[in-house]
Scaffold this active site. Structure first.
Site, PDB file in Angstrom:
ATOM      1  N   HIS A 123       0.889  -1.167   0.000  1.00  0.00           N
ATOM      2  CA  HIS A 123       0.000   0.000   0.000  1.00  0.00           C
ATOM      3  C   HIS A 123       0.929   1.220   0.000  1.00  0.00           C
ATOM      4  CE1 HIS A 123      -2.821   2.961   1.696  1.00  0.00           C
ATOM      5  NE2 HIS A 123      -3.799   2.127   1.409  1.00  0.00           N
ATOM      6  N   ASP A 204       3.157  -4.107   7.962  1.00  0.00           N
ATOM      7  CA  ASP A 204       1.892  -3.390   7.800  1.00  0.00           C
ATOM      8  C   ASP A 204       0.784  -4.420   8.009  1.00  0.00           C
ATOM      9  OD1 ASP A 204      -0.472  -2.384   6.840  1.00  0.00           O
ATOM     10  OD2 ASP A 204       0.300  -1.792   4.871  1.00  0.00           O
ATOM     11  N   GLN A 207      -4.438  -5.086   7.013  1.00  0.00           N
ATOM     12  CA  GLN A 207      -5.413  -6.046   6.473  1.00  0.00           C
ATOM     13  C   GLN A 207      -5.331  -7.413   7.133  1.00  0.00           C
ATOM     14  OE1 GLN A 207      -7.770  -5.103   4.573  1.00  0.00           O
ATOM     15  NE2 GLN A 207      -7.004  -3.121   3.883  1.00  0.00           N
ATOM     16  N   LYS A 230     -10.468  -0.607  10.443  1.00  0.00           N
ATOM     17  CA  LYS A 230     -10.589  -1.766   9.563  1.00  0.00           C
ATOM     18  C   LYS A 230     -10.916  -3.026  10.366  1.00  0.00           C
ATOM     19  CE  LYS A 230      -7.291  -0.021   6.151  1.00  0.00           C
ATOM     20  NZ  LYS A 230      -8.141   0.482   5.066  1.00  0.00           N
ATOM     21  N   CYS A 370      -4.697   2.207  -3.764  1.00  0.00           N
ATOM     22  CA  CYS A 370      -3.438   2.715  -3.202  1.00  0.00           C
ATOM     23  C   CYS A 370      -2.272   1.753  -3.432  1.00  0.00           C
ATOM     24  CB  CYS A 370      -3.564   3.044  -1.711  1.00  0.00           C
ATOM     25  SG  CYS A 370      -4.698   4.373  -1.399  1.00  0.00           S
TER      26      CYS A 370
END
Lengths: 414, 123
Positions: A123, A204, A207, A230, A370
């Site tokens: 991302h 990261d 997700q 999220k 993104c």
């Protein structure tokens, strides 16, 4: 699947909305932001209605309650990731957390002799900060390739780690689960490979946190960043779990109230770790909401949440690949994916796909998500993504698939 | 949506008019919408304050493609003053729609912004 998870849809008030002439809302954009269960909304309202006061200040009942609630929330959030409160830095979101590492650590630890490695599937938030900090420090910015199947090329990573040019790899930043193509990366292995050459490892987790049980110690990373919104929490709160090793090397980026120890006109000393990274009044209600979301997910059981997500991914891959003119992006092996399925429809731009689906009550995401380097690599102008959360169902996927037939008929695709 | 994908829009999107390049344009304008990967490039032949020829090419959704196609027809033969007056309302009218969702406004505007560069160019 346990009964709490099976029946959780009723916990999300927004999902009972009807749109476009009484069509039920089919929300398949949870990777952009998840919906929030009523317990989270209630917790935020209760905080403001009963306990609102600034933390660490007022010597009064509300001040004490608020401070207590803030710390309890931080403990619960940290626990959700198998960590402790003193390893948690709260931020607004994943982007801010990653930037805090870029400007609070990388800026002071990189030079022309160093390398930062990231990947083609990142991302922009785990790509641009490193690109920028490399530009400012003269460090080399390296990008690991993605294979045709949509997986990370670990051989390429190994080559970039074990260098022949005399440069040192200082940091490896990698996404746990791709927001664009759903790829689940072997981050434990990547952390091990990176640590062998002495590099810091930043993950990261935006997700992965909503779908997978996370144990920070087992990941073996130095930083795991996440976004509350999220994972069923409110917007505006997120954070990162940080190893002691990294914490001790970080410098504050934001200065002011709350983060200081003693201020004189000559010199200021800073609060203990990790409080020195939280300047100004924190988003207490946000922390309360996120802690409640963590408790809610724990109640659903993250192992079952992971299992259920896989069921949805398997079902979606099967149903969507049966639709003519559709090409699925990323791996077709459901064991290697989490949370979403993105695709292209021959001859129809993703925006038009999304627009027609919306008329059927189906909310999906269209665009480059993104991830412009990834889209450019594979020459995808834009893609359409269906993404899931605990409340998503196979019926949602069925409505999506029949919506795709409508898209095809509007655009005269046989 | 049923209001959005009007026959005119679908017709222009699937059979874009004036699609291609000009061999020797006096002006070339490019406009992009990075957030959705849309791009248009307009080639104009301008003489004596008048647009004599227009060609364009690009990639994009049905709305931006139809908008570019319609704009290419609309500006043919116009003077710079007339291009200056061109706005989204004119294009939407030709498309047969009266409103556009905020998320699709950019798609509609890309071609208009491209030819408006002529306006800035002339100032």
């Amino acid at each position: 699947m346990n009964t709490q998870l099976q029946n959780c849809r009723a916990d999300f008030p927004i999902l009972s909305r009807e749109i476009h002439d009484q069509k039920p809302l089919v929300y398949l954009d949870s990777a952009a932001t998840s919906q929030k269960p009523k317990v989270v909304l209630d917790a935020i309202q209760e905080y403001y209605q009963l306990h609102n006061a600034n933390v660490h200040r007022g010597i009064h009942v509300l001040g004490d309650e608020s401070t207590h609630i803030f710390h309890e929330s931080r403990q619960r959030i940290a626990q959700f990731f198998g960590a402790t409160e003193n390893q948690l830095i709260l931020t607004r979101n994943t982007t801010e957390a990653l930037n805090l590492i870029a400007w609070g650590w990388a800026l002071d630890h990189l030079s022309e002799k160093d390398v930062v490695i990231t990947t083609e599937m990142e991302h922009h938030s785990n790509f641009v900060p490193w690109q920028e900090v490399c530009k400012r420090t003269g460090a080399k910015f390296e990008v690991v390739s993605v294979t045709q199947e949509g997986l990370l090329d670990l051989q390429d990573l190994s080559l970039k780690l074990h260098r022949k040019d005399g440069l040192r790899v200082k940091l490896v930043a990698v996404v746990h689960v791709s927001n664009a193509i759903g790829t689940r990366n072997p981050v434990e292995l990547i952390a091990k490979m990176a640590h062998e050459v002495g590099a810091m490892v930043v993950i990261d987790g935006a997700q992965s946190a909503p779908h997978l049980p996370i144990s920070f110690p087992s990941l073996g990373a130095d930083v795991f960043a996440f976004s509350g919104h999220k994972m069923l929490g409110p917007m505006g709160i997120g954070g990162m779990i940080v190893s002691q090793h990294m914490l001790e090397q970080m410098n504050p980026v934001l200065f002011g109230g709350g983060m200081i120890d003693e201020v004189t006109t000559d010199l200021t000393t800073y609060a203990d770790l990790p409080d020195r990274f939280i300047a100004g009044t924190p988003d207490v209600a946000g922390a309360v909401g996120l802690a409640k979301a963590c408790a809610y997910l724990t109640h659903l059981n993250m192992n079952d949440v992971e299992q259920y997500d896989r069921e949805l991914v398997v079902y979606t891959l099967e149903k969507i690949s049966a639709v003519e003119h559709v090409k699925i992006l990323g791996s077709l092996d459901s064991n290697k994916r989490v949370g979403s399925v993105a695709f292209l429809l021959d001859g129809v731009h993703a925006h038009d796909v999304a627009q027609v689906l919306d008329s059927e009550g189906v909310a999906v995401r269209s665009g480059h998500h993104c991830t412009m380097p990834l889209h450019r690599k594979f020459a995808w102008a834009a893609s359409t993504r269906a993404s899931f959360s605990v409340y998503s169902t196979k019926t949602d996927v069925d409505v999506l698939v029949s919506g795709l037939e409508k898209v095809k008929s509007v655009f005269n695709l046989g | 949506m049923n209001d959005l994908y009007q026959e005119v829009i679908l017709d222009h999107a699937q059979h874009p008019r004036n699609f291609g390049v000009l061999q020797s344009p006096t002006h070339t304008f490019r406009e992009m919408n990075a957030s959705c990967g849309d791009m248009v490039e307009f080639y104009l032949l301008v003489q004596d304050n008048k647009i004599l020829e227009v060609k364009w090419r690009g990639v994009g959704c049905a709305i931006s493609t139809a908008s570019a196609s319609i704009v290419s027809e609309m500006i043919q033969g116009l003077s710079l003053e007339e291009v200056r007056k061109l706005d989204a309302i004119h294009v939407m009218k030709r498309m047969g729609i009266s409103t556009i969702a905020p998320t699709r406004e950019k798609c509609l505007m890309i071609p208009i912004k491209a030819v408006k560069q002529l306006d800035m160019d002339a100032k």
